[in-house]
Write a protein that holds these residues in place. Structure first.
Motif, short mmCIF file in Angstrom:
data_model
loop_
_atom_site.label_atom_id
_atom_site.label_comp_id
_atom_site.label_asym_id
_atom_site.label_seq_id
_atom_site.Cartn_x
_atom_site.Cartn_y
_atom_site.Cartn_z
N ILE A 125 0.76 -1.18 -0.15
CA ILE A 125 0.15 0.01 -0.05
C ILE A 125 1.06 1.31 0.07
CG2 ILE A 125 -1.85 1.35 1.16
CD1 ILE A 125 -2.65 -1.47 2.48
N PRO A 126 0.56 2.11 -1.10
CA PRO A 126 1.37 3.36 -0.82
C PRO A 126 1.11 4.23 0.31
CG PRO A 126 0.18 3.21 -3.11
CD PRO A 126 -0.19 2.07 -1.99
N ILE B 207 -4.99 5.74 2.49
CA ILE B 207 -5.63 5.61 3.76
C ILE B 207 -5.92 4.22 3.70
CG2 ILE B 207 -7.58 6.00 5.10
CD1 ILE B 207 -8.34 8.52 3.53
N THR B 208 -5.17 3.46 4.68
CA THR B 208 -5.41 2.15 5.08
C THR B 208 -6.38 1.80 6.14
OG1 THR B 208 -3.09 1.77 4.43
CG2 THR B 208 -4.12 -0.08 5.82
N VAL B 209 -7.21 0.91 5.82
CA VAL B 209 -8.31 0.77 6.83
C VAL B 209 -8.64 -0.73 6.77
CG1 VAL B 209 -11.00 0.98 7.31
CG2 VAL B 209 -9.60 2.76 6.33
N LEU B 210 -8.26 -1.35 7.86
CA LEU B 210 -8.62 -2.96 8.15
C LEU B 210 -9.98 -3.09 8.95
CD1 LEU B 210 -4.93 -4.03 9.03
CD2 LEU B 210 -6.09 -3.91 6.91
N LEU B 211 -10.77 -4.06 8.45
CA LEU B 211 -11.97 -4.57 9.23
C LEU B 211 -12.30 -5.88 9.40
CD1 LEU B 211 -14.34 -1.95 7.10
CD2 LEU B 211 -13.22 -1.44 9.35
N GLY B 212 -12.70 -6.40 10.18
CA GLY B 212 -12.97 -7.74 10.40
C GLY B 212 -12.88 -8.43 11.72
N ASP B 213 -12.81 -9.61 11.60
CA ASP B 213 -12.80 -10.36 12.95
C ASP B 213 -11.49 -10.91 12.97
OD1 ASP B 213 -12.80 -12.23 14.89
OD2 ASP B 213 -14.21 -13.82 13.90
N PHE B 214 -10.68 -10.30 14.08
CA PHE B 214 -9.32 -10.90 14.09
C PHE B 214 -9.09 -11.90 15.10
CE2 PHE B 214 -9.26 -6.56 12.09
CZ PHE B 214 -8.28 -6.64 11.27
N LEU C 61 -0.92 -6.69 17.48
CA LEU C 61 -0.28 -5.62 18.23
C LEU C 61 0.96 -5.04 17.46
CD1 LEU C 61 -0.71 -6.06 21.89
CD2 LEU C 61 -1.64 -4.19 20.30
N GLU C 62 1.63 -6.35 16.89
CA GLU C 62 3.19 -6.39 16.13
C GLU C 62 2.54 -5.86 14.75
OE1 GLU C 62 6.92 -8.81 15.18
OE2 GLU C 62 5.82 -9.35 16.87
N LEU C 63 1.54 -6.16 14.33
CA LEU C 63 1.24 -5.82 12.79
C LEU C 63 1.10 -4.20 12.91
CD1 LEU C 63 0.12 -6.15 9.88
CD2 LEU C 63 -2.08 -6.67 10.97
N CYS C 64 0.28 -3.87 13.96
CA CYS C 64 -0.08 -2.35 13.93
C CYS C 64 1.01 -1.66 14.13
CB CYS C 64 -0.99 -2.04 15.22
SG CYS C 64 -2.90 -3.06 14.87
N ARG C 65 2.18 -1.96 15.01
CA ARG C 65 3.29 -1.02 15.13
C ARG C 65 4.12 -1.14 13.95
NH1 ARG C 65 6.14 0.67 19.58
NH2 ARG C 65 8.36 0.83 19.29
N SER C 66 4.25 -2.27 13.22
CA SER C 66 5.04 -2.40 12.11
C SER C 66 4.59 -1.35 11.02
CB SER C 66 5.19 -3.76 11.69
OG SER C 66 5.58 -4.60 12.39
N HIS C 67 3.16 -1.33 10.85
CA HIS C 67 2.63 -0.56 9.83
C HIS C 67 1.89 0.85 10.26
CE1 HIS C 67 3.40 -3.69 6.74
NE2 HIS C 67 2.89 -4.47 7.98
N ASP C 68 2.21 1.13 11.45
CA ASP C 68 1.67 2.55 12.23
C ASP C 68 0.33 2.57 11.84
OD1 ASP C 68 4.17 3.67 12.96
OD2 ASP C 68 4.44 4.53 10.91
N LEU C 69 -0.54 1.51 12.55
CA LEU C 69 -1.76 1.45 12.59
C LEU C 69 -2.55 1.82 13.78
CD1 LEU C 69 -2.23 -1.85 10.38
CD2 LEU C 69 -2.45 0.33 9.80
#
Length: 312
Positions: free
Chosen positions: A6-7, A11-18, A49-57
């Motif tokens: 993703i450039p 705007i990155t938006v993630l939705l769903g059952d994690f 949490l690691e995914l969010c930290r790695s991609h500034d989410l």
């Protein structure tokens, strides 16, 4: 992973059952997790949490204080077990777009055991005024005496009109414009080189492939595409091997300047990300200072024991 493609300006938006849970004591991830996280940390929560930290989410659900009944998104069939496992996640840069995020229990979703999670976004778009972009001049040519003298003469001829200008703003605009135009006329446009480790053979194949694409010759384009990929892989492998030898030689000579120069050439200005880790007592360390201190200390147990602690 799709997030890596993703450039950065999108705007990155993630939705769903994690299927991820985490308690409010992991609020060490400032700007990522808020105070609303009522469930204990699980394995999927650590990965999220690691995914969010790695991609500034930014996890929007955890930043809006609501009643407890409006926080849970999943209810078990036993009627007692309930958790927050459905999330609305957005880029930190655009987190001000989220105005509200909550769970609606009354929405009918058939026989599903999940509840509806809604978020309101407010996006304001501003028209961007087009500005005249100044072309970067090739200032390296100023090292040549003839070019330097020619540029000085051109500047002097253009600055004769400065005497007719009174205000400092007009003087600055005239100085800036005439200096740039003289540099473009005498020095020319600065050219940005290709990857330094690409050979002439690879550059020729890349150019042939580009011309084939412009001419619509897709058969030649596909054939040259495979040749191009093989040559780039070969050049890159040779470049890394050569840099490894240079790094080893600089380390033996204790030449730190050359050592770090070769390391920068390999990394290509990529900044590494620091993910969360578990301390020896099982607490999640997410802030940069605590993670760095943890990595400085030697492990007192075997690596497989460490991973078992992380999994638990």
């Amino acid at each position: 992973m799709a997030c890596n493609s993703i450039p950065p300006h999108d705007i990155t938006v993630l939705l769903g059952d994690f299927n991820a849970t985490f308690h409010d004591d992991v609020g060490l991830l400032r700007g990522t997790v808020g105070p609303v996280s009522p469930d204990p940390l699980n394995d999927n929560g650590l990965r999220l949490l690691e995914l969010c930290r790695s991609h500034d989410l930014y996890i929007a659900n955890t930043y809006f204080q609501r009643k407890t009944i409006h926080q849970y998104t999943w209810y078990s069939n036993d009627g007692r077990t309930k958790k927050m496992i459905d999330y609305v996640i957005i880029s930190k840069r655009w987190r001000s777009l989220v105005k509200i995020c909550r769970t609606y229990r009354s929405a009918e979703l058939g026989n599903a055991d999940h509840r509806l999670v809604c978020a309101n976004f407010r996006l304001r778009l501003h028209a961007q005024q087009s500005k005249r972009k100044l072309v970067a001049a090739d200032i390296g040519k100023l090292k040549e005496p003839d070019t330097r003298q020619k540029y000085s003469i051109e500047i002097l001829n253009r600055f004769e009109a400065l005497g007719s200008l009174n205000s400092s703003e007009d003087l600055w605009k005239h100085f800036k414009l005439q200096t740039s135009e003289a540099a473009q006329l005498v020095l020319g446009k600065r050219s940005y080189p290709k990857k330094s480790w690409l050979t002439n053979e690879t550059l020729q194949v890349i150019e042939q492939r580009r011309k084939a694409r412009l001419l619509g010759d897709m058969t030649t384009y596909r054939r040259l595409n495979g040749v191009r990929n093989r040559l780039i892989h070969r050049d890159r492998t040779q470049f890394v091997a050569r840099k490894a030898d240079e790094i080893e030689l600089a380390a033996k000579k204790k030449d730190l300047e050359s050592l770090f120069k070769h390391l920068r050439d390999l990394t290509e200005n990529k900044s590494p990300t620091l993910g969360p880790v578990l301390s020896r007592d099982g607490a999640l360390l997410s802030d940069e200072g605590s993670c760095l201190e943890w990595w400085k200390k030697p492990l007192l147990f075997a690596p497989q024991q460490y991973w078992s602690v992380c999994a638990s």
